[in-house]
Design an enzyme around this catalytic site. Structure first.
Site, PDB file in Angstrom:
ATOM      1  N   HIS A 115       0.812  -1.213   0.000  1.00 45.87           N
ATOM      2  CA  HIS A 115       0.000   0.000   0.000  1.00 45.87           C
ATOM      3  C   HIS A 115       0.849   1.268   0.000  1.00 45.87           C
ATOM      4  CE1 HIS A 115       0.417  -0.157   4.519  1.00 45.87           C
ATOM      5  NE2 HIS A 115       0.468   1.151   4.355  1.00 45.87           N
ATOM      6  N   ASP A 145       0.154  -7.606   1.378  1.00 45.53           N
ATOM      7  CA  ASP A 145       0.610  -6.223   1.545  1.00 45.53           C
ATOM      8  C   ASP A 145       2.132  -6.130   1.603  1.00 45.53           C
ATOM      9  OD1 ASP A 145       0.208  -3.499   1.670  1.00 45.53           O
ATOM     10  OD2 ASP A 145       0.056  -3.442   3.851  1.00 45.53           O
ATOM     11  N   SER A 219       4.647   2.608   7.974  1.00 46.77           N
ATOM     12  CA  SER A 219       4.328   1.470   7.109  1.00 46.77           C
ATOM     13  C   SER A 219       5.538   1.040   6.302  1.00 46.77           C
ATOM     14  CB  SER A 219       3.192   1.834   6.154  1.00 46.77           C
ATOM     15  OG  SER A 219       1.979   1.995   6.841  1.00 46.77           O
TER      16      SER A 219
END
Length: 470
Positions: A115, A145, A219
């Site tokens: 993402h 992911d 992230s």
């Protein structure tokens, strides 16, 4: 014992527990980290920080939408806005920042989240010493992911060793490293708060939960143990405000390594399948099967010519382990199989008629198995309102596998009766006219060509709805 004596006693016990915990922690980490007069994580971080990078992503240009107010010259001058035609000529180019982890210094491989780099037009990796490199996206996997980048660095890089995340325990100390809110090389510490977390939106999930602060920008960053080894890739937070509230999630390193290895070798991820349809073993099912366990997967159907069929797995078998690893529910079975490569051999432990058995299966490619599965009911012999849809069983790659019984809508032709009725691919029909269904044969019985009206209960993603078809 007087109140004062009682307080002193409990204070003494508490002090002893703290000293014991510190002693155990000191024994579990590299020498010198927590020893001496100045205990610190700095010695470990000196080696780990250079391997965690900043990932800057430039997205594809997006044309600003027209607004009637923007056509008013007074409005534009009052708010000091550029000419509308100039806005059209210079579309906005979104940028985003995340983190990444160097796992192969020689080849320049960097791990991050899918993402973070999704829809990227340009990716730049910035090291902790401010060197910058354009990065190439080698491959990514939305279902876990994970994304793999590669940089061509002339100078030496530092990589993080990958640990065995199966050795993690709740209560282990961990450190999160990343770039939250653009604050580069930020370190937060905490413990492993939970293991095996599911239901956050990915197809394959086995998240590590931690209270180490994880915020936007973290992230793709590293979750490391006190030895400076990578145990997870920071991926998500649970928050009502967008900031950290002490509930963060990281993808465990074993899952990451499985995906990374495939992408590095082939540029893509191929999913393996066993070929079973099943459901979670509940206490009611365990009682019906006269079992003294309540965890596992009950096989409701074995797909024809599948690895499961060739291995001898049968309906009503209860799968309890794969390669010796305990299987508690269908999500764990999906991870145990779907994260392997086609052609791999696995040992499946199961219970049949109260007796333990072991079978060996050679896993198949998900696409090959899907071709066989797609030959379900096409809707031609069903109610007119279902014309144009193809149906099949809930297979092990479905997010609802093990949770519900029903029939999956495999495909819906555009402008067909099924499309006009509101059916979509991946919908799961769980009941027809208030009668529960579990396979395509029951769909044919309850929704035959002579049925004039259908009330379908449909599971769609995390939600549910009723569709009335006349």
């Amino acid at each position: 014992m007087t109140p004062t004596a009682s307080s002193r006693f409990f204070a003494l016990v508490f002090s002893c527990l703290i000293l014991l915990a510190a002693s155990n922690a000191q024994a579990a980490v590299p020498s010198g980290m927590l020893a001496g007069d100045n205990p610190s994580l700095a010695p470990m971080l000196d080696e780990a920080l250079p391997a965690v990078v900043n990932v800057v992503v430039t997205g594809k240009p997006q044309q600003m939408p027209d607004n009637p107010l923007f056509n008013d010259p007074f409005f534009r001058r009052f708010f000091d806005m550029p000419d509308q035609q100039q806005q059209r000529r210079a579309p906005r180019q979104p940028t985003a920042a995340g983190s990444g982890v160097i796992v192969d210094a020689g080849k320049g491989y960097v791990l991050t989240n899918h993402h973070v780099v999704k829809d990227a037009e340009k990716i730049v990796v910035r090291l902790n010493d401010n060197r910058e490199y354009d990065a190439e996206l080698i491959g990514d996997d939305p279902e876990t992911d994970i994304a793999v980048l590669q940089i061509d660095a002339d100078d030496s890089l530092t990589e993080l060793p990958i640990a065995d995340s199966d050795n993690l325990r709740v209560g282990d100390f961990v450190v999160a490293i990343g770039n939250p809110f653009g604050l580069r090389q930020t370190v937060t510490s905490g413990i492993v708060s939970g293991l095996g977390r599911h239901g956050l939106g990915n197809r394959y999930e086995d998240f590590i939960q931690t209270d180490a602060s994880i915020n936007p920008g973290n992230s793709g960053g590293a979750l490391v143990n006190l030895k400076g080894e990578l145990v997870g890739i920071n991926s998500a937070i649970l928050s009502r405000t967008g900031g950290n509230i002490g509930i963060g999630f990281a993808i465990p390193s074993n899952l990451v390594n499985s995906v990374y290895t495939q992408i590095a070798e082939t540029g893509e991820v191929q999913r393996a399948r066993l070929g079973v349809v099943g459901q979670n073993l509940t206490s009611d099912l365990a009682s019906a099967f006269d079992l003294d366990i309540t965890q596992g997967v009950v096989v409701a159907q074995v797909m024809d010519d599948s690895p499961a069929a060739r291995a001898g797995i049968e309906e009503r078998d209860v799968i309890t382990h794969v390669n010796g690893k305990k299987i508690n529910d269908f999500s764990e079975l999906a991870n145990a199989i779907g994260l392997r490569s086609p052609g791999e051999k696995v040992t499946v432990s199961l219970i049949r008629n109260g007796k333990k058995r072991e079978v060996k299966a050679t896993l198949a490619n998900a696409q090959d198995l899907a071709t066989t599965d797609a030959a379900g009911d096409t809707g031609t012999d069903l109610a007119p309102g279902l014309e144009g849809a193809t149906f099949g069983p809930i297979t092990e790659d479905n997010p609802l596998a093990g949770e519900v019984e029903g029939v999956v809508v495999k495909n819906v032709e555009r402008a067909s009766a099924a499309a006009r009725a509101g059916l979509r691919p991946d919908d799961v029909i769980t009941s027809i006219n208030r009668q529960p269904i579990s396979d395509v044969s029951q769909l044919s019985e309850l929704a035959g060509p002579d049925v004039k009206q259908l009330l379908l209960h449909v599971r769609r993603g995390n939600g549910a709805l009723f569709l009335l078809i006349r």
